[in-house]
Design a protein around this motif. Structure first.
Motif, PDB file in Angstrom:
ATOM      1  N   LEU A 152      10.075 -11.485  -9.867  1.00 50.74           N
ATOM      2  CA  LEU A 152       9.608 -10.123  -9.585  1.00 50.74           C
ATOM      3  C   LEU A 152       9.956  -9.162 -10.716  1.00 50.74           C
ATOM      4  N   SER A 153       8.968  -8.345 -11.091  1.00 45.05           N
ATOM      5  CA  SER A 153       9.245  -7.311 -12.079  1.00 45.05           C
ATOM      6  C   SER A 153       9.679  -6.035 -11.371  1.00 45.05           C
ATOM      7  N   LYS A 154       9.410  -5.948 -10.057  1.00 48.20           N
ATOM      8  CA  LYS A 154       9.834  -4.799  -9.236  1.00 48.20           C
ATOM      9  C   LYS A 154       9.902  -5.303  -7.790  1.00 48.20           C
ATOM     10  N   PRO A 155      10.602  -4.574  -6.901  1.00 48.21           N
ATOM     11  CA  PRO A 155      10.674  -5.049  -5.509  1.00 48.21           C
ATOM     12  C   PRO A 155       9.266  -5.171  -4.923  1.00 48.21           C
ATOM     13  N   SER A 156       9.039  -6.186  -4.112  1.00 40.08           N
ATOM     14  CA  SER A 156       7.720  -6.394  -3.534  1.00 40.08           C
ATOM     15  C   SER A 156       7.826  -6.471  -2.022  1.00 40.08           C
TER      16      SER A 156
ATOM     17  N   GLU B  11       5.084 -11.203  -5.918  1.00 39.96           N
ATOM     18  CA  GLU B  11       3.993 -10.292  -6.274  1.00 39.96           C
ATOM     19  C   GLU B  11       2.723 -11.119  -6.180  1.00 39.96           C
TER      20      GLU B  11
ATOM     21  N   GLY C 133       0.590  -2.217  -1.123  1.00 37.83           N
ATOM     22  CA  GLY C 133       2.029  -2.016  -0.989  1.00 37.83           C
ATOM     23  C   GLY C 133       2.523  -2.204   0.443  1.00 37.83           C
TER      24      GLY C 133
END
Ligand code: BDR
Ligand code: CA
Length: 309
Positions: A283-287, A263, A185
């Motif tokens: 993106l499936s979520k912020p990266s 990602e 992360g």
């Protein structure tokens, strides 16, 4: 602006050597806290020695060198001597360096320095397998707090691999370490073959560098000439790609690169696609990770020529 505090983790390697020469020649912009070395292109003993040799060429023995992991976390060890020469420095001969490595190891240096650092203050340039970084994060999870960003050379998406059809060498060499780092992360900028293959030597670029008189410029040209020979023999291309110098060029002049949020995950299970980087722009979520897509090669060579002059 104050120079940016930086640790360089590397496996010299002819292109790592050029990256180090470039970094050493930018004291106004980069405060190199230490060089950490890892087994990769050649053995751990040789990469540590080579970092000391390059440091001596650059007359930067003020910068400490710490020897690190001499094998990957789990994968079978492999080297890339055919791309770097048996000694890792293009089979060129250099005088033995006057100063060697520090007593402390690379992983301890990384963990202690990052743990004690101001929050998000230290950049890490990685130009080899990610073993040391993974070991430091595992040994000292609180060390992550000191990381401002990791800029690494590794991976391949649209270019395909250089060590297998789907994997780039640094990620292939220690895929488990790479996966741990990408999963951390932390803010990571990955410059893989997609960009480094855009930054190649050519006769005009080499002529400009070879006209420079400084010892560091002469050494860089010798490393690049060796790189050109092996690239022609092993990959059939004209022009040596500047894989590892791209990382330092990015730190000095990020505007010369285009990157995109992504990602990024690494294949660790399949023998067939070991070390493949799965890079997803949807993106499936912020990266916090970014993937290098384009480089201004003329600007990178101009930067190198000005710095090594
Ligand atoms: C990367 O692998 C090594 O051989 C080079 O030094 C560079 O870091 C390129 O795939
Ligand atoms: Ca390298």
């Amino acid at each position: 602006m104050a120079p940016r505090p930086l640790i360089i983790d590397c496996d010299p390697g002819v292109d790592d050597a050029v990256a180090l020469l470039l970094a050493f020649s930018a004291p106004d912009a980069l405060e190199i806290l230490g060089i950490t070395t890892v087994a990769g292109n050649v053995s751990g003993a040789l990469t540590a020695q080579n970092a000391c040799i390059v440091r001596a060429i650059a007359e930067r023995e003020d910068v400490p060198v710490f020897a690190g992991a001499d094998r990957p976390l789990l994968a079978e060890a492999m080297e890339a001597g055919h791309f770097h020469g048996r000694n890792g420095l293009g089979d060129l001969e250099f005088p033995a360096p006057g100063k060697g490595v520090e007593q402390a190891g690379a992983v301890a240096f990384l963990a202690e320095t990052l743990r004690a650092a101001a929050p998000a203050s230290i950049s890490i340039a990685v130009t080899g397998p990610l073993t040391n970084i993974a070991l430091a994060l595992r040994a000292a999870p609180d060390a992550a707090q000191g990381v401002r960003e990791i800029v690494l050379m590794g991976g391949a998406r649209s270019e395909g691999g250089n060590i297998t059809a789907s994997a780039e060498f640094n990620i292939y060499a220690d895929p488990h370490a790479a996966q741990m780092v990408f999963a951390s992360g932390l803010p990571i900028t990955a410059l893989g073959l997609d960009v480094t293959h855009q930054i190649r030597t050519n006769p005009a670029r080499m002529a400009r560098l070879e006209a420079l008189g400084a010892a560091r410029a002469r050494a860089a040209c010798q490393f690049l000439r060796f790189g050109e020979r092996v690239e022609r023999e092993h990959a059939g291309h004209d022009g040596a790609p500047l894989h590892d110098p791209a990382v330092i060029a990015y730190l000095l002049a990020p505007e010369t690169f285009e990157t995109a949020a992504a990602e990024i995950a690494v294949e660790t299970e399949s023998a067939l696609t070991r070390g493949h980087t799965a890079v997803e722009f949807r993106l499936s979520k912020p990266s916090a990770a970014r993937w290098g897509v384009r480089a201004d090669a003329d600007a990178v060579f101009d930067l190198i020529a000005r710095r090594l002059a």
